[in-house]
Design an enzyme around this catalytic site. Structure first.
Site, PDB file in Angstrom:
ATOM      1  N   LYS A 192     -49.344 -54.607   2.054  1.00  0.00           N
ATOM      2  CA  LYS A 192     -49.652 -53.596   1.051  1.00  0.00           C
ATOM      3  C   LYS A 192     -48.439 -52.745   0.673  1.00  0.00           C
ATOM      4  O   LYS A 192     -47.633 -53.137  -0.146  1.00  0.00           O
ATOM      5  CB  LYS A 192     -50.847 -52.762   1.499  1.00  0.00           C
ATOM      6  CG  LYS A 192     -52.122 -53.602   1.633  1.00  0.00           C
ATOM      7  CD  LYS A 192     -53.336 -52.756   1.877  1.00  0.00           C
ATOM      8  CE  LYS A 192     -54.586 -53.614   2.080  1.00  0.00           C
ATOM      9  NZ  LYS A 192     -55.040 -54.325   0.903  1.00  0.00           N
ATOM     10  N   ASP A 213     -53.218 -54.634  13.511  1.00  0.00           N
ATOM     11  CA  ASP A 213     -53.239 -54.982  12.096  1.00  0.00           C
ATOM     12  C   ASP A 213     -53.045 -53.695  11.310  1.00  0.00           C
ATOM     13  O   ASP A 213     -53.991 -52.935  11.069  1.00  0.00           O
ATOM     14  CB  ASP A 213     -54.580 -55.646  11.744  1.00  0.00           C
ATOM     15  CG  ASP A 213     -54.675 -56.036  10.272  1.00  0.00           C
ATOM     16  OD1 ASP A 213     -53.814 -55.603   9.480  1.00  0.00           O
ATOM     17  OD2 ASP A 213     -55.607 -56.767   9.920  1.00  0.00           O
ATOM     18  N   TYR A 229     -61.600 -56.441   9.368  1.00  0.00           N
ATOM     19  CA  TYR A 229     -61.195 -57.579   8.536  1.00  0.00           C
ATOM     20  C   TYR A 229     -59.711 -57.811   8.720  1.00  0.00           C
ATOM     21  O   TYR A 229     -58.908 -56.885   8.602  1.00  0.00           O
ATOM     22  CB  TYR A 229     -61.505 -57.294   7.070  1.00  0.00           C
ATOM     23  CG  TYR A 229     -61.035 -58.367   6.114  1.00  0.00           C
ATOM     24  CD1 TYR A 229     -61.686 -59.594   6.047  1.00  0.00           C
ATOM     25  CD2 TYR A 229     -59.946 -58.155   5.282  1.00  0.00           C
ATOM     26  CE1 TYR A 229     -61.266 -60.583   5.170  1.00  0.00           C
ATOM     27  CE2 TYR A 229     -59.513 -59.137   4.399  1.00  0.00           C
ATOM     28  CZ  TYR A 229     -60.181 -60.343   4.345  1.00  0.00           C
ATOM     29  OH  TYR A 229     -59.768 -61.324   3.474  1.00  0.00           O
TER      30      TYR A 229
END
Length: 430
Positions: free
Chosen positions: A267, A239, A144
């Protein structure tokens, strides 16, 4: 009788918010029941709207590596907020954070701050297409990379959990530019490059998967991606929205000693506030406006509160022994879980990378998405609610990672293992 405020709030939320939540996995569709509405958090604990305390292994899905409401982060935010919360103009804090990130990740010569991981990956792909003059992107089944058009193809945890169509709302023509390979399967990548040798702009990958559950790369898998992209003139995008500053101070790329062309971060980068970034080689990043023709902008990009929290977080993570501490905690919890599974004869596997881990029920190993999808989702739902009833808050989906923070100590980990042991004993007894 005391009313359950979680139920009341969820009913109100469903009246005004689609599904009652602002991000799908929060709705607990994978495990059933009514989601908890969190009122506050401190250290390794969260407290729901009814005042119930839980040991938290979600950690806001990764950012809370220091634990919740760390006093130095709070002090930084208060001090910064007193000077203003947003300016829409450059600040010294942005420069300091960019310098800090670049010093930790050698592959990131320059970077651009944004507000979410989706923005970071979307912008990274735009950069790759502009740099190479090509259109197609290779991603991996189950990974994702945010919800931008074209990346919601075989898109991992949230889509898999809800059983949604891969490209609902995405034009077919756009989706056709996304090619899907198998994680940990180099042959599937090479096959796509042989078919489209001059059309692929980039390969984007989670170097350690966190969105089909935790899955580590096989030996030489990432090195093979680096080799094949270089050979065909495509870019390699890591990523590291989840793994950046989580598995090591320099992210997974320093663990595996692979330098991508572009890195996406998020994050932990914002210290618990909305912040992300994409960065890489200078010759690629210099294509960004205002210096180059690739446009990207954001009113709140580089928000001073998020930047200040990020700078302080990275300073705290630089302390000697931080990642050895996290590794030891992860090893201790995983070992405890495995012992419980063996003792009670429950078929499952525990996948771990440092302080992030996933428990897959009903399977002996998980090295790719196909194996992950064969896990026992119904048993995971019972596990989730059994642990919740014992004061342990875990990710409410079988394809997510649980996160250990520096605020968790052996007492919290032992209590978690004991709760699992009790639940597993009940399962084995029928």
């Amino acid at each position: 009788m005391k009313k359950n405020r979680n139920l009341l709030l969820y009913a109100r939320a469903c009246e005004k918010i689609p599904g009652g939540v602002n991000s799908p996995v929060r709705a607990w569709k994978a495990v059933g029941g009514t989601p908890l509405f969190i009122n506050r958090a401190k250290g390794p604990y969260i407290y729901d709207a009814s005042g119930q305390e839980y040991i938290d292994f979600v950690g806001s899905w990764g950012p809370a590596i220091l634990g919740h409401a760390h006093p130095k982060i709070l002090a930084t935010i208060r001090k910064t907020a007193a000077r203003g919360t947003t300016f829409g103009a450059p600040t010294e804090g942005e420069v300091r954070l960019a310098e800090a990130v670049s010093s930790l990740l050698p592959s990131v010569a320059k970077l651009r701050l944004v507000s979410s991981g989706t923005e970071a990956t979307m912008s990274a792909l735009r950069m790759a297409r502009a740099f190479t003059g090509r259109c197609k992107i290779v991603k991996f089944d189950g990974c994702y990379h945010g919800h931008s058009d074209g990346l919601l193809v075989k898109a991992g945890s949230g889509v898999a959990t809800l059983g949604l169509p891969d490209t609902a709302g995405v034009p077919r023509g756009f989706a056709r530019e996304t090619l899907v390979a198998k994680f940990n399967n180099v042959a599937s990548v090479k096959q796509l490059f042989r078919r489209y040798p001059k059309s692929i702009a980039a390969v984007i990958v989670e170097p350690i998967c966190g969105n089909m559950g935790v899955i580590q790369p096989k030996p030489d898998f990432l090195a093979a991606l680096r080799k094949v992209t270089t050979r065909y003139g495509a870019l390699l995008i890591f990523d590291e929205v989840i793994t950046g500053f989580r598995v090591a101070l320099g992210g997974a790329q320093t663990v595996y000693k692979i330098e991508p062309d572009i890195t996406c971060l998020g994050k932990i980068l914002g210290g618990g506030l909305p912040l992300a970034a994409f960065g890489g080689r200078a010759d690629i990043m210099d294509l960004l406006a205002p210096d180059g023709p690739v446009y990207q902008a954001g009113t709140l990009s580089g928000n001073p509160l998020a930047v200040a929290a990020g700078v302080t977080t990275l300073q705290l993570l630089r302390r000697r022994g931080t990642y050895e501490n996290l590794e030891n905690k992860g090893k201790y919890l995983a070992s405890g879980f495995k012992s419980v599974l063996t003792r009670h004869g429950i078929k499952a596997t525990v996948n771990r990378a440092g302080s992030m881990m996933t428990l897959f029920f009903g399977v002996d190993q998980v090295t790719d998405t196909d194996q992950a999808r064969r896990c026992d989702r119904e048993l995971f739902g019972r596990f989730f609610h059994g642990m919740l009833a014992r004061g342990i808050y875990l990710p409410p989906a079988p394809f997510e990672a649980m996160f250990i923070s520096l605020a968790h100590d052996r007492t919290h980990l032992r209590r978690t293992i004991a709760a699992f042991d009790e639940w597993a004993g009940q399962q084995a007894a029928g």
